[in-house]
Design a protein around this motif. Structure first.
Motif, short mmCIF file in Angstrom:
data_model
loop_
_atom_site.label_atom_id
_atom_site.label_comp_id
_atom_site.label_asym_id
_atom_site.label_seq_id
_atom_site.Cartn_x
_atom_site.Cartn_y
_atom_site.Cartn_z
N TYR A 37 44.47 41.93 45.86
CA TYR A 37 43.97 42.82 44.52
C TYR A 37 42.25 42.47 44.38
O TYR A 37 41.66 43.20 43.89
CB TYR A 37 44.17 41.44 43.22
CG TYR A 37 43.64 41.35 42.35
CD1 TYR A 37 44.39 41.96 41.35
CD2 TYR A 37 42.63 40.65 41.48
CE1 TYR A 37 43.11 42.89 39.75
CE2 TYR A 37 41.74 41.17 40.51
CZ TYR A 37 41.99 42.08 39.81
OH TYR A 37 41.43 41.82 38.38
N ARG A 38 41.62 41.42 45.64
CA ARG A 38 40.40 41.32 45.78
C ARG A 38 40.11 42.75 46.98
O ARG A 38 39.10 43.64 46.39
CB ARG A 38 40.90 40.10 47.03
CG ARG A 38 38.97 40.08 47.07
CD ARG A 38 38.37 38.81 47.94
NE ARG A 38 37.31 39.22 48.82
CZ ARG A 38 36.53 38.33 49.18
NH1 ARG A 38 36.30 38.12 48.17
NH2 ARG A 38 35.30 38.67 49.82
N PHE A 82 40.81 45.64 44.07
CA PHE A 82 39.65 45.89 42.43
C PHE A 82 38.93 45.13 42.46
O PHE A 82 38.35 45.16 41.34
CB PHE A 82 41.15 45.24 41.38
CG PHE A 82 41.61 46.14 41.44
CD1 PHE A 82 41.68 47.39 40.73
CD2 PHE A 82 43.50 45.95 41.65
CE1 PHE A 82 43.28 48.06 40.62
CE2 PHE A 82 44.09 46.66 41.75
CZ PHE A 82 44.10 47.94 41.21
N THR A 83 38.38 44.66 43.44
CA THR A 83 37.03 43.75 43.78
C THR A 83 36.37 44.92 44.61
O THR A 83 34.63 45.17 44.16
CB THR A 83 36.92 41.99 44.23
OG1 THR A 83 37.69 42.08 43.13
CG2 THR A 83 35.22 41.66 43.79
N MET A 84 36.39 44.90 46.16
CA MET A 84 35.52 45.59 47.04
C MET A 84 36.63 47.11 46.77
O MET A 84 35.87 48.55 47.55
CB MET A 84 36.01 45.35 48.20
CG MET A 84 35.98 43.92 48.63
SD MET A 84 34.47 43.34 48.35
CE MET A 84 33.65 44.22 49.57
#
Lengths: 291, 420
Positions: A250-251, A254-256
């Protein structure tokens, strides 16, 4: 004509299901597989980079931490929510007021993982948290700690929260199994002088196998995909120490916005889930067949 | 007679044009969209809807407000739609390096023209936060200043005053600790807040070095950066901070309210959380700017600029400059900032609606010749920042790992800048 239509009828009936499975399951899976060989940030078209994402998995230290945590979660959830669920089911099965106990242990399951995470985050709070407040009140200040920032205490603390939530579900499934066991073999071994433990070990537990299979398979899959509780409680931190593969996926995605790299983690995670749950089921079904 | 006919024809045309304009406005009203990431508290849904009504009255343009509950969902929605005509006309975002990837796609509308019309109303540092290659691509939704918020009754009880020098500040921390009060709040929960003390210490040592580090002109092993880590380590080891597992939003306000912790270093938007638990601005809490460590540095303050960006591919992108010009005006800023209690970025906006501490802070910044320095989260490339906040967390929890943390940061920054 009518015969041909009759022959085709079953296929026509499954067409809607086939469409939904294809559109919402198979197509995204295939697309994820394709993305895992690309570099993609959602804004510019995916660029094919071969096996680079998979090579990066092998060299990234955070991936190894995530993999280790995923297996710790797997072991933890097999030992605690499953083991405890079985233990409570056996105890509750033979006590008065069983209905009350069942409700008490089942209630946490009705709370969402996000709410569970929030409740336990407050309980684990280092200064105002319930847990540390109680420990200090009973003179155990030395045991009070920052539950969610110490490594590996944070992962174990989250597994404890998950145990609180999931034990009730496992207990109910095991209880259904216990109540379906025929009384004759149990009474027979007792007449033969078997102890309580021997009765459980050699008669009850083997007869519970179908329910155990369900519980263990569900726990395996849930633990390997563990995401929401961790994301709410620590976001995989501090310094990525409590990330599991699902959180890392997820990181990265959808964050990076490393969608290609995130997809490669998703593929690895899917392979692990299929291999572990598949081989567990196959081994058990084979044993069942042999009996 | 002929003249009458001419007038009649012209009148008909004028009426027709007015009708077309009216119709186009009506169509437009249904077509514009704004995406924002503040759907949950503090919510911007209502404020954006109020601004849509105001825009409808003043510009004949309005929009539908679509809020996302998390920043991840918001970013995904914007990124997937930006290259297409489904893109929202406007959306909230983050400045500087957080904006760069979007700028590089060519999907943002250049609103330099609107900024030029208000050139004398804004600090050039704010414009620079939305600027790439001399052109500006956003207007501010929020300009927050990062200062120290302190518990006023605690300060009054012990006769403490906002410090004027770094030595006074450290003395005060030592005194509070001696009285059983934790001087400062900080946290590793939520990941991002770990950069707060790093940026503060480095800008108090040398803002030029801070800015050079942000854009890769120097690395994390520079002597001044090391000095910032040394001071931070010293403060951590002396016990000036609360437990780093303390939640900055759920626990710290309550600890601050009951006097367990005396000071919180954070952006001025944090006062919403303090007000929500019943604290009164100017009575229960106030603010001061952390004094420089190096006295030659002069007054410096960290700012955080959040922009509203405009999509070039959106169906009604042609109205972007007009909306930007309206948004930047002192009157529109007064309306927007008064709804949300924000410090207005436009120097000509009447800021009398502000709470006393923010009013005083704004006056001090304007009159004190403060240098504005952009927040770490936006001022350095996202790839570095996201990895660095985890390394800062490792340092906060294990100050003895300082060398390893610095070396890791050097490697992260090297890897990024060498690939550019």
């Amino acid at each position: 004509m009518r015969r041909a239509l009759r022959k085709a009828a079953p296929y026509i009936y499954i067409l809607p299901a086939l469409f939904f499975v294809g559109a919402f399951l198979l197509a995204p899976m295939l697309y994820t597989f394709y993305l895992s060989f690309t570099q993609y940030d959602l804004m510019t078209p995916p660029r094919f980079i071969g096996l680079d994402n998979y090579r990066r998995l092998l060299t990234e230290p955070n991936f190894l931490t995530s993999l280790t945590n995923t297996f710790v979660w797997m072991l933890g959830t097999l030992l605690l929510p499953v083991g405890l669920g079985l233990f409570i089911a056996v105890v509750v099965d033979r006590v008065a007021l069983a209905g009350v106990f069942k409700s008490v242990f089942y209630i946490p399951l009705t709370i969402s993982a996000v709410a569970t995470g929030l409740i336990w985050t407050w309980m684990y709070g280092p200064d105002l948290g319930v847990l540390n407040t109680i420990l200090r009140a009973v003179g155990l200040s030395g045991w009070a700690r920052s539950w969610l920032t110490e490594v590996p205490t944070n992962t174990l603390a989250m597994i404890a929260a998950w145990t609180w939530k999931m034990t009730g579900q496992n207990m109910i499934i095991f209880l259904v199994g216990l109540q379906a066991i025929p009384k004759e073999p149990v009474e027979a071994v007792k007449l033969e002088g078997a102890t309580e433990w021997q009765t459980f070990r050699y008669v009850v537990f083997p007869l519970l196998r179908p329910m155990t299979m369900v519980v263990v398979t569900m726990s395996l899959i849930n633990s390997l995909n563990q995401f929401d509780l961790i994301y709410v409680m620590t976001q995989g931190g501090p310094y990525r120490s409590s990330e599991t593969l699902a959180v890392t996926m997820y990181r990265e995605s959808f964050t990076m916005f490393h969608m290609g790299y995130g997809a490669s983690i998703a593929i690895v995670l899917s392979i692990i889930v299929i291999l572990l749950s598949g081989s567990y089921l196959r081994a058990n079904l084979k044993q069942e067949g042999a009996q | 007679m002929e003249l009458n006919g001419l007038w009649r024809r012209m009148l008909c045309r004028a009426l027709l044009l007015a009708l077309v304009a009216l119709m186009s406005t009506t169509v437009l009203a249904a077509d514009l969209k704004v995406y924002h990431d503040k759907f949950s508290a503090p919510s911007w849904q209502g404020p954006f809807e109020q601004m849509a009504e105001l825009a409808s009255e003043e510009l004949g343009i309005t929009w539908e407000t679509i809020g996302y509950p998390t920043t991840d969902m918001h970013q995904t929605a914007v990124r997937t739609s930006l290259p297409s005509s489904r893109a929202p006309e406007m959306f909230t975002w983050w400045s500087d390096f957080r904006m760069e990837a979007l700028y590089k796609t060519g999907g943002l509308v250049d609103v330099t023209e609107a900024w030029d019309a208000h050139a004398d109303e804004y600090n050039p540092a704010l414009r620079a936060a939305f600027e790439f290659e001399g052109r500006v691509y956003g207007v501010p939704t929020n300009l927050a200043y990062w200062s120290m918020w302190y518990n006023k009754p605690v300060f009054e009880k012990y006769g403490l005053k906002p410090p004027k020098t770094w030595d006074e500040f450290i003395e005060m921390c030592e005194f509070l600790k001696g009285e059983g009060i934790t001087p400062l709040a900080h946290t590793v929960q939520g990941r991002w807040p770990t950069f707060i003390w790093f940026q503060e210490l480095l800008t108090r040592l040398d803002p030029d070095i801070y800015e050079a580090l942000m854009i890769g002109e120097i690395n994390y092993d520079h002597p001044t950066v090391r000095q910032a880590f040394d001071i931070w380590q010293d403060m951590l080891e002396k016990g000036y901070f609360v437990d780093p597992g303390t939640d900055l939003f759920a626990e710290v306000p309550r600890m601050f309210a009951n006097g367990q912790v005396a000071m919180i270093l954070i952006g001025d938007w944090y006062t919403d959380g303090l007000d929500s638990i019943g604290l009164k601005a100017g009575v229960d809490y106030d603010t001061f700017v952390v004094p420089p460590i190096n006295p030659e540095v002069g007054p410096v303050i960290i700012y955080e600029a959040a922009p509203l960006l405009f999509s070039k591919n959106a169906a009604n992108a042609q109205y972007a400059v007009r909306i930007a010009d309206w948004w930047l005006s002192p009157e529109t800023q007064a309306r927007w900032c008064s709804i949300l209690g924000f410090i207005p970025p436009n120097s000509k906006t009447d800021a009398s609606f502000l709470m006393e501490p923010k009013k005083n802070l704004l006056n001090e910044i304007n009159e004190g010749g403060y240098r504005l320095v952009n927040r770490y989260w936006e001022a350095t490339p996202t790839e570095i920042c996201e990895a660095a906040v985890d390394e800062f967390a490792r340092f906060i929890l294990n100050p003895d790992q300082k060398e390893d943390v610095i070396n890791t940061l050097v490697t992260i920054a090297d890897r990024y800048w060498s690939a550019q």
